[in-house]
Write a protein that holds these residues in place. Sequence first.
Motif, short mmCIF file in Angstrom:
data_model
loop_
_atom_site.label_atom_id
_atom_site.label_comp_id
_atom_site.label_asym_id
_atom_site.label_seq_id
_atom_site.Cartn_x
_atom_site.Cartn_y
_atom_site.Cartn_z
N ASP A 167 -3.73 44.00 91.16
CA ASP A 167 -4.72 43.06 91.69
C ASP A 167 -4.74 41.75 90.93
OD1 ASP A 167 -5.65 44.50 89.46
OD2 ASP A 167 -7.76 44.11 89.98
N ARG A 168 -4.01 41.68 89.81
CA ARG A 168 -3.98 40.45 89.01
C ARG A 168 -2.71 39.63 89.24
NH1 ARG A 168 -9.14 39.78 87.59
NH2 ARG A 168 -10.02 41.72 86.74
N VAL B 43 -1.23 27.33 85.87
CA VAL B 43 -0.87 28.42 86.78
C VAL B 43 -0.01 27.89 87.92
CG1 VAL B 43 -1.79 30.03 88.49
CG2 VAL B 43 -2.77 29.95 86.20
N GLU B 44 -0.37 26.75 88.49
CA GLU B 44 0.41 26.21 89.59
C GLU B 44 1.80 25.78 89.14
OE1 GLU B 44 -0.29 26.41 92.81
OE2 GLU B 44 -1.95 27.60 92.01
N ARG C 108 3.82 28.95 88.56
CA ARG C 108 4.18 29.56 89.84
C ARG C 108 5.38 28.83 90.46
NH1 ARG C 108 0.31 31.92 93.65
NH2 ARG C 108 -1.29 30.67 92.64
N SER D 16 7.04 37.39 86.93
CA SER D 16 5.72 37.74 87.47
C SER D 16 4.62 37.05 86.68
CB SER D 16 5.51 39.26 87.44
OG SER D 16 6.54 39.91 88.16
N VAL E 244 -0.34 37.11 90.80
CA VAL E 244 -0.42 35.95 91.70
C VAL E 244 0.96 35.44 92.07
CG1 VAL E 244 -2.68 35.28 90.80
CG2 VAL E 244 -0.61 34.29 89.79
N ALA E 245 2.01 35.95 91.43
CA ALA E 245 3.38 35.60 91.79
C ALA E 245 4.30 36.70 91.28
CB ALA E 245 3.80 34.25 91.19
N ASN F 289 -5.86 25.90 86.13
CA ASN F 289 -5.28 25.71 87.47
C ASN F 289 -3.96 24.97 87.40
OD1 ASN F 289 -7.43 27.04 88.64
ND2 ASN F 289 -8.57 25.16 89.09
#
Length: 417
Positions: A279-280, A236-237, A240, A297, A282-283, A233
């Motif tokens: 669908d995968r 990923v954050e 992003r 991406s 997230v950015a 988490n």
Amino acid sequence: MTHPSMPVLESLTRTWPDIEAAHESAAGAGAALLRSRDELLGALTRLATYASARDELLRSLRTLAGAPWELARTGVPQLARLSVVLPQHTALYSYVRHCLVPALYCDEVVVRPAPRIRETAYELHQVISRGLAPRLAARIRFTDAAQRDFAPMCAESDAVVFTGSAEAGTSLTTEVGDGPLFLLSGPAPNPLIVGPRAEPAAACRAVLRARLHNSGQDRLCPDVLFVHRLRLNALVEQLRAELSVLTVGARGWPDAVLTALTYGEAVQGAARFLSAHADRVVAGGGTDLERMQVEPSLLVFDEDPGFHPPQLAGPLFCVVPYEDPELLREWARDPLEVERGMYAAVLGEPRLSGRTLGTAVVLRDATPFDVEDGNQPCGGYGALASGVRREGVLLGRPQLLSREAAQRYPVITGPLR
């Protein structure tokens, strides 16, 4: 009465390069690069970001500085002809490592650049040659021959160096035959592993630097990121957030992180991959073929050892979570990864204690860009990523032309300095 073996008989007919002359030639070549710095960077930024072009120049200078040491250490003999296929990227560094340094110990180096970089590679050669000793410059000869015409030249060479797709490389080995020493450098996924003890901010920086080198268009860029669930988490954050503020600009801008990609197939390949895994995402997720751009991406997949990405070009970040490092070992044991193992960067994962992950060389708290050295063997043990073929057998191992040539064509003795 005993009879000497064939390699010893052959060694009597070979000489070794003049190390003192190599010192002078390498120093002169380095000076030529420095004098032509602006011209070289101008040519390179047609293919690369300014930052990666500057990195190429510095790596090339370091490789030239270490060339005499390399020759003396490996004991490479004088070769008659080397044939080289240059890759689509790293035009200067590849030219220096595979053409200019070998010209110190090869009578003739025949160079066939990949079509997309032919104009740039030839311009680099012309600029650098003006500052070389005439005898050294005359040893390097460019050709625009098609592969069917180039293969016979390779067959009559002592050695062949090919950097490009595994399919094209293995096809060329078939056409060339078993005579020459053949070095094949193909694409590899170079996984980057973020373990439970990795510090998220430092790991994020390492991921960004590795994946965004030349906008993600380098064979050393990681195509898959394995991230322990304890760090998933946070990483990923952070990714992003960082991807939303990257500087986009022209290749010649010193502060541009992302630029237009250099060929349409890369954009099309990224578009197909993003569409297949929409669908995968997230950015990001967008592409623009007309402007030759891929939006940075971020994709997050399931915990699955069966995810084997194609060769990716562009700012694509593919994250696969894991908990047990056995998933990583299972992934690396897949036949596809066994063939294309090169490097595995491991950050904060003490449970991966070996020197290799499958056929990939493990790098501790480092990325391939941190360790790549033009005077040392580079790569891993995947035969299609770092292949050395001798007498019809293709083996995977870290490769350095001078070392392989010294083992193939030994001399009884030679200079020690």
